[in-house]
Design an enzyme around this catalytic site. Structure first.
Site, PDB file in Angstrom:
ATOM      1  N   ARG A   1      11.119  -4.515 131.151  1.00  0.00           N
ATOM      2  CA  ARG A   1      10.221  -4.238 129.731  1.00  0.00           C
ATOM      3  C   ARG A   1       8.836  -4.103 129.914  1.00  0.00           C
ATOM      4  O   ARG A   1       8.452  -5.387 130.124  1.00  0.00           O
ATOM      5  CB  ARG A   1      10.712  -4.868 128.513  1.00  0.00           C
ATOM      6  CG  ARG A   1      10.100  -4.348 127.363  1.00  0.00           C
ATOM      7  CD  ARG A   1      10.612  -4.790 126.070  1.00  0.00           C
ATOM      8  NE  ARG A   1      12.065  -4.290 125.706  1.00  0.00           N
ATOM      9  CZ  ARG A   1      12.168  -3.905 124.396  1.00  0.00           C
ATOM     10  NH1 ARG A   1      11.616  -4.691 123.350  1.00  0.00           N
ATOM     11  NH2 ARG A   1      13.182  -3.446 124.142  1.00  0.00           N
TER      12      ARG A   1
ATOM     13  N   HIS B   1      13.388   4.910 126.584  1.00  0.00           N
ATOM     14  CA  HIS B   1      14.203   3.432 126.224  1.00  0.00           C
ATOM     15  C   HIS B   1      15.625   3.994 126.368  1.00  0.00           C
ATOM     16  O   HIS B   1      16.529   4.284 125.414  1.00  0.00           O
ATOM     17  CB  HIS B   1      13.826   3.239 124.539  1.00  0.00           C
ATOM     18  CG  HIS B   1      14.288   1.820 124.357  1.00  0.00           C
ATOM     19  ND1 HIS B   1      14.941   1.117 125.051  1.00  0.00           N
ATOM     20  CD2 HIS B   1      14.288   1.297 122.975  1.00  0.00           C
ATOM     21  CE1 HIS B   1      15.262  -0.063 124.781  1.00  0.00           C
ATOM     22  NE2 HIS B   1      14.836   0.004 123.372  1.00  0.00           N
TER      23      HIS B   1
ATOM     24  N   GLN C   1      18.668   2.280 124.915  1.00  0.00           N
ATOM     25  CA  GLN C   1      18.989   2.377 123.564  1.00  0.00           C
ATOM     26  C   GLN C   1      19.562   3.764 123.111  1.00  0.00           C
ATOM     27  O   GLN C   1      20.591   3.551 122.487  1.00  0.00           O
ATOM     28  CB  GLN C   1      17.611   2.338 122.750  1.00  0.00           C
ATOM     29  CG  GLN C   1      17.537   2.734 121.424  1.00  0.00           C
ATOM     30  CD  GLN C   1      18.147   1.324 120.545  1.00  0.00           C
ATOM     31  OE1 GLN C   1      17.579   0.258 120.684  1.00  0.00           O
ATOM     32  NE2 GLN C   1      19.304   1.589 119.628  1.00  0.00           N
TER      33      GLN C   1
ATOM     34  N   ASP D   1      12.165   5.888 113.808  1.00  0.00           N
ATOM     35  CA  ASP D   1      11.898   4.547 114.638  1.00  0.00           C
ATOM     36  C   ASP D   1      10.520   3.970 113.931  1.00  0.00           C
ATOM     37  O   ASP D   1      10.100   5.004 113.251  1.00  0.00           O
ATOM     38  CB  ASP D   1      11.612   4.960 116.045  1.00  0.00           C
ATOM     39  CG  ASP D   1      11.255   3.577 117.082  1.00  0.00           C
ATOM     40  OD1 ASP D   1      11.308   2.521 116.400  1.00  0.00           O
ATOM     41  OD2 ASP D   1      10.792   4.009 118.228  1.00  0.00           O
TER      42      ASP D   1
ATOM     43  N   CYS E   1      16.427   2.397 115.788  1.00  0.00           N
ATOM     44  CA  CYS E   1      16.790   1.037 116.871  1.00  0.00           C
ATOM     45  C   CYS E   1      16.522   0.241 116.430  1.00  0.00           C
ATOM     46  O   CYS E   1      17.123  -0.994 117.237  1.00  0.00           O
ATOM     47  CB  CYS E   1      15.884   1.810 118.056  1.00  0.00           C
ATOM     48  SG  CYS E   1      14.342   1.933 117.710  1.00  0.00           S
TER      49      CYS E   1
ATOM     50  N   ARG F   1      24.345  -2.194 121.924  1.00  0.00           N
ATOM     51  CA  ARG F   1      23.544  -2.365 123.454  1.00  0.00           C
ATOM     52  C   ARG F   1      24.246  -3.379 124.287  1.00  0.00           C
ATOM     53  O   ARG F   1      24.257  -3.182 125.418  1.00  0.00           O
ATOM     54  CB  ARG F   1      22.171  -3.077 122.656  1.00  0.00           C
ATOM     55  CG  ARG F   1      21.403  -2.309 121.744  1.00  0.00           C
ATOM     56  CD  ARG F   1      20.916  -1.131 122.213  1.00  0.00           C
ATOM     57  NE  ARG F   1      20.140  -1.323 123.384  1.00  0.00           N
ATOM     58  CZ  ARG F   1      18.722  -2.115 123.572  1.00  0.00           C
ATOM     59  NH1 ARG F   1      18.151  -2.007 122.348  1.00  0.00           N
ATOM     60  NH2 ARG F   1      18.259  -2.255 124.458  1.00  0.00           N
TER      61      ARG F   1
HETATM   62  N1  NVA Z   1       9.336   2.508 119.891  1.00  0.00           N
HETATM   63  C1  NVA Z   1       9.424   1.222 119.839  1.00  0.00           C
HETATM   64  C2  NVA Z   1      10.771   0.889 120.260  1.00  0.00           C
HETATM   65  C3  NVA Z   1      11.186  -0.681 119.744  1.00  0.00           C
HETATM   66  C4  NVA Z   1      12.539  -1.046 120.209  1.00  0.00           C
HETATM   67  C5  NVA Z   1       8.382   0.556 120.541  1.00  0.00           C
HETATM   68  O1  NVA Z   1       8.238   0.992 121.654  1.00  0.00           O
HETATM   69  O2  NVA Z   1       7.786  -0.459 120.050  1.00  0.00           O
HETATM   70  N1   CP Z   2      15.677  -1.540 119.701  1.00  0.00           N
HETATM   71  C1   CP Z   2      15.105  -2.620 120.570  1.00  0.00           C
HETATM   72  O1   CP Z   2      15.124  -2.404 121.820  1.00  0.00           O
HETATM   73  O2   CP Z   2      14.940  -3.720 119.973  1.00  0.00           O
HETATM   74  P1   CP Z   2      14.068  -5.133 120.729  1.00  0.00           P
HETATM   75  O3   CP Z   2      12.681  -4.644 120.611  1.00  0.00           O
HETATM   76  O4   CP Z   2      14.364  -6.356 119.721  1.00  0.00           O
HETATM   77  O5   CP Z   2      14.803  -5.378 122.051  1.00  0.00           O
END
Ligand code: NVA
Ligand code: CP
Length: 313
Positions: free
Chosen positions: A100, A127, A130, A229, A269, A297
């Site tokens: 990540r 992502h 997801q 989101d 998400c 997930r």
């Molecule tokens: N778009 C959000 C998704 C979090 C799971 C982010 O990147 O923070």
């Molecule tokens: N939806 C998702 O990826 O959540 P987290 O940021 O908690 O992993």
């Protein structure tokens, strides 16, 4: 070596087996095969996470493997050791990487320079874990027990409302094109996807593979799913005030949700900010399936892990 950096790293013909495996792992949790037995998978995270971290740690464990969580700042990569050297060294120790990070190029480089499978656990661009889990969540409902999961998604319409240039929106565009779903996105002008994403979409054969409007009601018309989101993704914090100002007209209110099909689902998400991108009433609606998404997930990522581990041999 098979990686999962973007949805199209699986071909359309590979998807029925992947979804069937996720369904099998879900139905037989605690009793299924352990294809990662004897393996260690490192998880390099540069951003916060609840769902992704926990579902991968639990999932690797349930498949018989050992998850090794590495906060990027705790390893030398956080002090400037190159991606190339990190990829080569970790490849000598572990059987796969779950990553990540911010820059999508980082997961591409780890995949290109290492010699173990790499899974994208979220970048600024995409992502994919997801979206495959979300698709499983919808397919379970539309296909029914034992039904054709992937086929059940074809032709359905998803409306994504809000920060239409974010990683989750991008991944939905790529996933919808791969699966033959329709996708309409609504959001404020000026917050479009990065040019890098449109180039990637075109390279995958899906140029103009989505409809974009600044009218949220137009996007949700005839939609089977209304999705949103957060307005401020990780790394965008300094834009918070401006994003809230321009995205407020794109909040998923009960009124907007009612403008979709009567049996449409609401998805997010998570984490959610009730009162910003979505009203608490919508989060609590019986057609909100946000916690089923979160659960899936685990099951979908186990299917991805097992498929990549098997492809490696
Ligand atoms: N778009 C959000 C998704 C979090 C799971 C982010 O990147 O923070
Ligand atoms: N939806 C998702 O990826 O959540 P987290 O940021 O908690 O992993």
């Amino acid at each position: 070596m098979k990686h999962f950096l973007k949805e199209t790293d699986f071909t359309a013909s590979e998807l029925p087996a992947l979804f069937a495996l996720a369904r099998e792992f879900k139905a037989n949790r605690g009793r299924h095969a352990r294809p990662l037995a004897g393996q260690t998978w490192a998880m390099i995270f540069s951003k916060s996470s609840t769902r992704t971290r926990v579902s991968f740690e639990v999932g690797i464990h349930e498949l018989g493997g050992n998850p090794l969580f590495l906060n990027k700042n705790d390893i030398q990569m956080g002090r400037g050791e190159t991606i190339a050297d990190t990829a080569r060294v970790l490849s000598r120790f572990v059987h796969g990487l779950v990553v990540r990070t911010f820059d999508h190029a980082e997961v591409e480089q780890l995949a290109a320079l290492g010699s173990v499978p790499v899974i994208n656990a979220l970048t600024d661009l995409l992502h994919p874990c997801q979206i495959f889990a979300d698709m499983l969540t919808l397919a379970e409902r539309w296909a029914g027990p034992g039904g054709d999961l992937v086929g059940a998604l074809r032709g359905r319409k998803i409306a994504f409302v809000g920060d239409r240039g974010c990683n989750v929106a991008n991944s939905w565009i790529m996933g919808a094109n791969l699966l033959g779903m329709k996708i309409a996105l609504a959001g404020p002008p000026g917050f479009d996807a990065a040019p890098e994403f449109d180039q990637l979409l075109a390279r995958e054969g899906y140029a103009k593979g989505y409809e974009f409007t600044t009218d949220a009601y137009q996007a949700v018309t005839d939609a089977d799913v209304v999705y949103t989101d957060v307005w401020v993704s990780m790394g965008k914090e300094e834009e918070t005030a401006e994003r809230i100002r321009v995205m407020t007209p794109f909040a998923v209110t009960p009124e907007l949700f009612r403008a979709a099909k009567p049996d449409a689902y609401f998805m997010h998400c998570l984490p959610a900010h009730a009162g910003q991108e979505v009203a608490q009433e919508v989060l609590d609606d019986p057609r909100s399936i946000i916690f089923d998404q979160a659960e899936n997930r685990l099951h979908m990522q186990k299917a991805i892990l097992a498929t990549l581990a098997a492809a490696k041999r």
